[in-house]
Design an enzyme around this catalytic site. Structure first.
Site, PDB file in Angstrom:
ATOM      1  N   HIS A 209     -10.806 -17.868  14.105  1.00  0.00           N
ATOM      2  CA  HIS A 209     -12.189 -18.379  14.104  1.00  0.00           C
ATOM      3  C   HIS A 209     -12.557 -18.633  12.644  1.00  0.00           C
ATOM      4  O   HIS A 209     -12.103 -17.924  11.734  1.00  0.00           O
ATOM      5  CB  HIS A 209     -13.109 -17.378  14.806  1.00  0.00           C
ATOM      6  N   CYS A 240     -17.214 -16.194  20.703  1.00  0.00           N
ATOM      7  CA  CYS A 240     -17.207 -15.328  21.884  1.00  0.00           C
ATOM      8  C   CYS A 240     -18.583 -14.691  22.051  1.00  0.00           C
ATOM      9  O   CYS A 240     -19.088 -14.066  21.121  1.00  0.00           O
ATOM     10  CB  CYS A 240     -16.139 -14.247  21.746  1.00  0.00           C
ATOM     11  N   ASN A 249     -13.455 -21.607  16.684  1.00  0.00           N
ATOM     12  CA  ASN A 249     -12.099 -21.660  16.121  1.00  0.00           C
ATOM     13  C   ASN A 249     -12.037 -22.753  15.080  1.00  0.00           C
ATOM     14  O   ASN A 249     -12.850 -23.674  15.075  1.00  0.00           O
ATOM     15  CB  ASN A 249     -11.102 -22.058  17.219  1.00  0.00           C
TER      16      ASN A 249
HETATM   17  P1  HMG Z   1     -16.445  -5.963  36.011  1.00  0.00           P
HETATM   18  O1  HMG Z   1     -17.887  -6.284  36.284  1.00  0.00           O
HETATM   19  O2  HMG Z   1     -16.113  -4.599  35.485  1.00  0.00           O
HETATM   20  O3  HMG Z   1     -15.539  -6.279  37.297  1.00  0.00           O
HETATM   21  O4  HMG Z   1     -15.888  -7.023  35.007  1.00  0.00           O
HETATM   22  P2  HMG Z   1     -15.295  -5.527  38.624  1.00  0.00           P
HETATM   23  O5  HMG Z   1     -13.807  -5.456  38.782  1.00  0.00           O
HETATM   24  O6  HMG Z   1     -16.086  -4.250  38.709  1.00  0.00           O
HETATM   25  O7  HMG Z   1     -15.885  -6.559  39.693  1.00  0.00           O
HETATM   26  C1  HMG Z   1     -17.285  -6.883  39.724  1.00  0.00           C
HETATM   27  C2  HMG Z   1     -17.456  -8.181  40.492  1.00  0.00           C
HETATM   28  O8  HMG Z   1     -16.848  -9.246  39.739  1.00  0.00           O
HETATM   29  C3  HMG Z   1     -16.765  -8.196  41.872  1.00  0.00           C
HETATM   30  O9  HMG Z   1     -17.536  -9.012  42.731  1.00  0.00           O
HETATM   31  C4  HMG Z   1     -15.465  -8.877  41.579  1.00  0.00           C
HETATM   32  O10 HMG Z   1     -14.889  -9.501  42.703  1.00  0.00           O
HETATM   33  C5  HMG Z   1     -15.898  -9.915  40.563  1.00  0.00           C
HETATM   34  P3  HMG Z   1     -18.618  -8.416  43.770  1.00  0.00           P
HETATM   35  O11 HMG Z   1     -17.828  -7.443  44.590  1.00  0.00           O
HETATM   36  O12 HMG Z   1     -19.651  -7.744  42.899  1.00  0.00           O
HETATM   37  O13 HMG Z   1     -19.116  -9.622  44.454  1.00  0.00           O
HETATM   38  N1  HMG Z   1     -14.771 -10.340  39.710  1.00  0.00           N
HETATM   39  C6  HMG Z   1     -14.437 -11.611  39.490  1.00  0.00           C
HETATM   40  N2  HMG Z   1     -14.966 -12.775  39.914  1.00  0.00           N
HETATM   41  C7  HMG Z   1     -14.361 -13.900  39.496  1.00  0.00           C
HETATM   42  N3  HMG Z   1     -13.268 -13.916  38.694  1.00  0.00           N
HETATM   43  C8  HMG Z   1     -12.728 -12.769  38.234  1.00  0.00           C
HETATM   44  C9  HMG Z   1     -13.326 -11.560  38.645  1.00  0.00           C
HETATM   45  N4  HMG Z   1     -13.022 -10.275  38.378  1.00  0.00           N
HETATM   46  C10 HMG Z   1     -13.912  -9.531  39.053  1.00  0.00           C
HETATM   47  N5  HMG Z   1     -11.656 -12.800  37.445  1.00  0.00           N
HETATM   48  C11 HMG Z   1     -14.192  -8.425  34.111  1.00  0.00           C
HETATM   49  C12 HMG Z   1     -14.562  -7.009  34.554  1.00  0.00           C
HETATM   50  C13 HMG Z   1     -12.893  -8.336  33.353  1.00  0.00           C
HETATM   51  C14 HMG Z   1     -14.015  -9.276  35.346  1.00  0.00           C
HETATM   52  C15 HMG Z   1     -15.346  -8.975  33.225  1.00  0.00           C
HETATM   53  O14 HMG Z   1     -15.547  -8.085  32.175  1.00  0.00           O
HETATM   54  C16 HMG Z   1     -15.067 -10.332  32.672  1.00  0.00           C
HETATM   55  O15 HMG Z   1     -15.031 -11.316  33.414  1.00  0.00           O
HETATM   56  N6  HMG Z   1     -14.875 -10.438  31.330  1.00  0.00           N
HETATM   57  C17 HMG Z   1     -14.512 -11.685  30.698  1.00  0.00           C
HETATM   58  C18 HMG Z   1     -15.286 -11.862  29.426  1.00  0.00           C
HETATM   59  C19 HMG Z   1     -14.843 -13.135  28.759  1.00  0.00           C
HETATM   60  O16 HMG Z   1     -14.405 -14.074  29.392  1.00  0.00           O
HETATM   61  N7  HMG Z   1     -14.999 -13.176  27.406  1.00  0.00           N
HETATM   62  C20 HMG Z   1     -14.669 -14.326  26.640  1.00  0.00           C
HETATM   63  C21 HMG Z   1     -13.223 -14.638  26.587  1.00  0.00           C
HETATM   64  S1  HMG Z   1     -12.301 -13.604  25.489  1.00  0.00           S
HETATM   65  C22 HMG Z   1     -12.439 -14.389  23.961  1.00  0.00           C
HETATM   66  O17 HMG Z   1     -13.210 -15.304  23.794  1.00  0.00           O
HETATM   67  C23 HMG Z   1     -11.517 -13.933  22.869  1.00  0.00           C
HETATM   68  C24 HMG Z   1     -10.342 -14.906  22.617  1.00  0.00           C
HETATM   69  O18 HMG Z   1     -10.807 -16.210  22.337  1.00  0.00           O
HETATM   70  C25 HMG Z   1      -9.492 -14.412  21.452  1.00  0.00           C
HETATM   71  C26 HMG Z   1     -10.335 -14.093  20.198  1.00  0.00           C
HETATM   72  O19 HMG Z   1     -11.001 -15.006  19.675  1.00  0.00           O
HETATM   73  O20 HMG Z   1     -10.309 -12.941  19.811  1.00  0.00           O
HETATM   74  C27 HMG Z   1      -9.418 -14.988  23.868  1.00  0.00           C
HETATM   75 MG    MG Z   2     -11.449 -16.929  20.419  1.00  0.00          MG
END
Ligand code: HMG
Ligand code: MG
Length: 282
Positions: A209, A240, A249
């Site tokens: 980034h 993020c 980035n």
């Molecule tokens: P949670 O709330 O702890 O999940 O989130 P859970 O397992 O307790 O489930 C809660 C609900 O979410 C359930 O539904 C699941 O089915 C649903 P409900 O029963 O309540 O109806 N669920 C989902 N739905 C759709 N797709 C899924 C999914 N998983 C569970 N995959 C979780 C845990 C990991 C899902 C959440 O924290 C999350 O989605 N986090 C993602 C955050 C994110 O995307 N951040 C940005 C990207 S990372 C980044 O930018 C860094 C990077 O660029 C590198 C860098 O720069 O360092 C990669």
């Molecule tokens: Mg990133």
């Protein structure tokens, strides 16, 4: 620095960029952006995320985006999948590859994935098995390789160990994420010296980034270590939402120009990138 070598540009703008924009972007505009990027010579495009839409509302239309894009056979369309739910959605959406992501620091892991680093790996075990059965390649990300917004400076040896773990569980490549853009040539060199003891340069990518304008100098350090894959975001968009203050980035058009200036080949049309960067959805 070597030249006449191919550098792979991993375009993450439609995911890392659009996940953090304030305004709601129409699905058609996201599809238009990915279609335009597909015609520039890029071979890797991270199109969207199959994460919990409550966590990343901007990418809640991941399924529609994947259904509507025009696929080019020379492009791998990749998506983020934090767990098996995400992987199953990605398989239905016919993603060419997926990325799992964890953090070198507990504070960010909790904020971004609602779990500890260890628990993130527990989620990856069944995911990797399913991906293998489905014949889908998996890439790994480690965030906060230099510094974490919650836990402070990262120990490079922690990053090295996690990188090796991701390769050992089956990731074909690990993208080292300087989430906050705090890295500089000294800290990135110290990090690379540790990481390269554990895995080969061919298994690594740089994800810098550009918050403080040092992404390109960090790319240069990685080039010296033989890394040949770099993530970037068209127009430098993004950041993020769970890393306060993080900017986008390094811009793809800047990165292509920079590495081609050293004599590396990217196969990407930089003029086409500039024109896309001037007309980004916002
Ligand atoms: P949670 O709330 O702890 O999940 O989130 P859970 O397992 O307790 O489930 C809660 C609900 O979410 C359930 O539904 C699941 O089915 C649903 P409900 O029963 O309540 O109806 N669920 C989902 N739905 C759709 N797709 C899924 C999914 N998983 C569970 N995959 C979780 C845990 C990991 C899902 C959440 O924290 C999350 O989605 N986090 C993602 C955050 C994110 O995307 N951040 C940005 C990207 S990372 C980044 O930018 C860094 C990077 O660029 C590198 C860098 O720069 O360092 C990669
Ligand atoms: Mg990133």
């Amino acid at each position: 620095m070597p030249n006449e070598k191919q550098i792979t540009i991993f375009e993450v703008g439609p995911r890392d960029g659009l996940q953090n924009v304030k305004n709601n972007i129409a699905t058609a505009d996201k599809v238009g952006l990915i279609n335009a990027l597909s015609k520039t010579g890029l071979t890797k495009i991270e199109a969207t995320s199959f994460v919990n839409p409550k966590w990343i509302p901007q990418l809640a239309d991941a399924k529609e985006v994947m259904a509507q894009i025009e696929r080019h056979k020379h492009v791998d369309y990749s998506v983020l999948t934090p767990n098996c739910v995400g992987l199953e959605r990605a398989i239905v959406a016919k993603a060419d590859e997926v990325s799992i992501f964890t953090s070198a620091s507990e504070g960010f892991c909790q904020a971004n994935l609602n779990c500890t680093i260890e628990q993130s790996f527990e989620r990856f075990v069944p995911l990797m098995q399913k991906a293998k059965s489905a014949g889908i390649k998996v890439r790994g990300y480690i965030s906060n390789i230099i510094e974490c917004p919650f836990d402070g400076v990262t120990d490079p040896s922690v990053v090295a160990v996690l990188t090796k773990r991701l390769i050992d569980i089956g990731c074909y490549e690990v993208s080292l994420g300087d989430t906050l853009g705090k890295g500089d040539k000294n800290s990135v060199k110290r990090l690379m010296q540790q990481v390269i003891k554990q895995v080969s340069a061919q298994q690594l990518a740089g994800h810098f980034h550009d918050t403080y304008g040092r992404a390109l100098e960090n790319v240069d350090v990685c080039l010296e270590f033989g890394v040949s894959v770099f993530d970037s975001s068209i127009g430098g968009i993004g950041g993020c939402p769970y890393a306060p203050g993080a900017k986008g980035n390094v811009a793809t058009e800047k990165l292509v120009q920079h590495v081609e200036g050293f004599g590396f080949k990217t196969g990407v049309d930089v003029d086409a990138l500039h024109s896309i960067a001037q007309n980004l959805p916002s």
